[in-house]
Design an enzyme around this catalytic site. Structure first.
Site, mmCIF file in Angstrom:
data_model
loop_
_atom_site.group_PDB
_atom_site.id
_atom_site.type_symbol
_atom_site.label_atom_id
_atom_site.label_comp_id
_atom_site.label_asym_id
_atom_site.label_seq_id
_atom_site.Cartn_x
_atom_site.Cartn_y
_atom_site.Cartn_z
ATOM 1 N N ARG A 42 -18.446 -53.732 -44.495
ATOM 2 C CA ARG A 42 -18.930 -52.376 -44.258
ATOM 3 C C ARG A 42 -18.025 -51.417 -45.026
ATOM 4 N NH1 ARG A 42 -23.086 -54.627 -42.821
ATOM 5 N NH2 ARG A 42 -23.560 -55.054 -40.636
ATOM 6 N N GLU A 43 -18.616 -50.604 -45.878
ATOM 7 C CA GLU A 43 -17.868 -49.581 -46.609
ATOM 8 C C GLU A 43 -18.269 -48.226 -46.052
ATOM 9 O OE1 GLU A 43 -18.904 -50.273 -50.676
ATOM 10 O OE2 GLU A 43 -17.568 -52.006 -50.845
ATOM 11 N N ARG A 69 -22.916 -26.913 -54.893
ATOM 12 C CA ARG A 69 -22.394 -28.184 -54.395
ATOM 13 C C ARG A 69 -22.482 -29.204 -55.516
ATOM 14 N NH1 ARG A 69 -19.138 -27.445 -50.112
ATOM 15 N NH2 ARG A 69 -20.180 -26.331 -48.421
ATOM 16 N N ALA A 81 -19.271 -23.411 -42.895
ATOM 17 C CA ALA A 81 -18.712 -24.652 -42.359
ATOM 18 C C ALA A 81 -17.427 -24.979 -43.087
ATOM 19 C CB ALA A 81 -19.719 -25.790 -42.513
ATOM 20 N N GLU A 124 -17.779 -38.907 -40.003
ATOM 21 C CA GLU A 124 -17.659 -37.462 -39.851
ATOM 22 C C GLU A 124 -18.451 -36.948 -38.654
ATOM 23 O OE1 GLU A 124 -18.295 -33.304 -42.346
ATOM 24 O OE2 GLU A 124 -19.297 -35.117 -43.043
ATOM 25 N N GLU A 143 -8.809 -20.481 -53.012
ATOM 26 C CA GLU A 143 -8.802 -20.486 -54.468
ATOM 27 C C GLU A 143 -9.811 -21.520 -54.961
ATOM 28 O OE1 GLU A 143 -5.791 -21.319 -58.190
ATOM 29 O OE2 GLU A 143 -4.946 -20.704 -56.262
ATOM 30 N N GLU A 145 -13.025 -21.259 -54.571
ATOM 31 C CA GLU A 145 -14.217 -21.233 -53.718
ATOM 32 C C GLU A 145 -15.062 -20.018 -54.095
ATOM 33 O OE1 GLU A 145 -15.139 -22.006 -49.044
ATOM 34 O OE2 GLU A 145 -13.435 -20.727 -49.488
#
Length: 195
Positions: A42-43, A69, A81, A124, A143, A145
């Site tokens: 499993r990765e 993105r 977020a 996550e 910085e 962003e």
């Protein structure tokens, strides 16, 4: 929610290796024993967790961000977020991210729950918060962003989702929660912003 006895489904960890460690990502490769006794690999990505904020403006509209993105190679529409810092409480992270990315502070906060957005390849968890009683200040972007603030009504977001123009999973879940809360189906417990 786990059933009383899930032993017929559970995989048992045999060993774990770090496949890659970067500034942000920790990629693991585990060997597991399957319920039938065979083994498999499993990765997955270990992630420190994150927070998403659904900011409600006084007129009922929602404060959103448009941000490029890189993995998607396009600008995406999202709720604010950000990643949890080590040892940071989710609410503190939500307050920090809202202030840094939008310049807004909120008078009241409500925790909706946790979203696991990529369970097949990441651990996550994104804590979902709602914020209202917003007052505007100055953005404090990191910085490197770059983002643009926009507002939308829930109906506008619903139409964007229906047309396939709003595809960010956390934002779609935030929209769903907002709609269910406004319908009276999913209650939120509002608390004053901690000082």
């Amino acid at each position: 929610m786990a059933e009383a006895d899930d032993s017929h489904l559970v995989e048992r960890l045999l060993d774990s290796q770090q496949a890659y460690r970067g500034h942000f990502l920790d990629v693991r490769r585990d060997r597991v024993a399957l319920p039938d006794g065979k083994t498999a690999h499993r990765e997955y990505i270990r992630h420190p967790g994150a927070v998403m904020v659904v900011p409600l403006l006084d007129d009922g509209r929602l404060l959103m961000e448009r941000q490029y993105r890189h993995p998607m190679a396009r600008v995406m529409l999202e709720f604010p977020a950000g990643k949890l810092d080590a040892g940071e409480a989710p609410l503190a992270c939500g307050q920090r991210e809202l202030l840094e990315e939008t310049g807004y502070r909120a008078a009241e906060w409500a925790c909706a729950g946790v979203l696991h957005n990529a369970i097949a390849y990441s651990d996550e968890g994104i804590h979902i918060f709602f914020a209202r009683g917003l007052s505007r200040g100055a953005q404090r972007l990191d910085e490197g962003e770059f983002l643009e603030l926009v507002t939308h009504s829930a109906d506008e977001l619903d139409a964007l989702a229906w047309r396939g123009e709003l595809t960010d999973a956390k934002t779609l879940i935030g929209l769903l929660w907002l709609q269910r809360w406004r319908q009276g189906a999913w209650p939120l417990d509002w608390v004053p912003a901690p000082r």
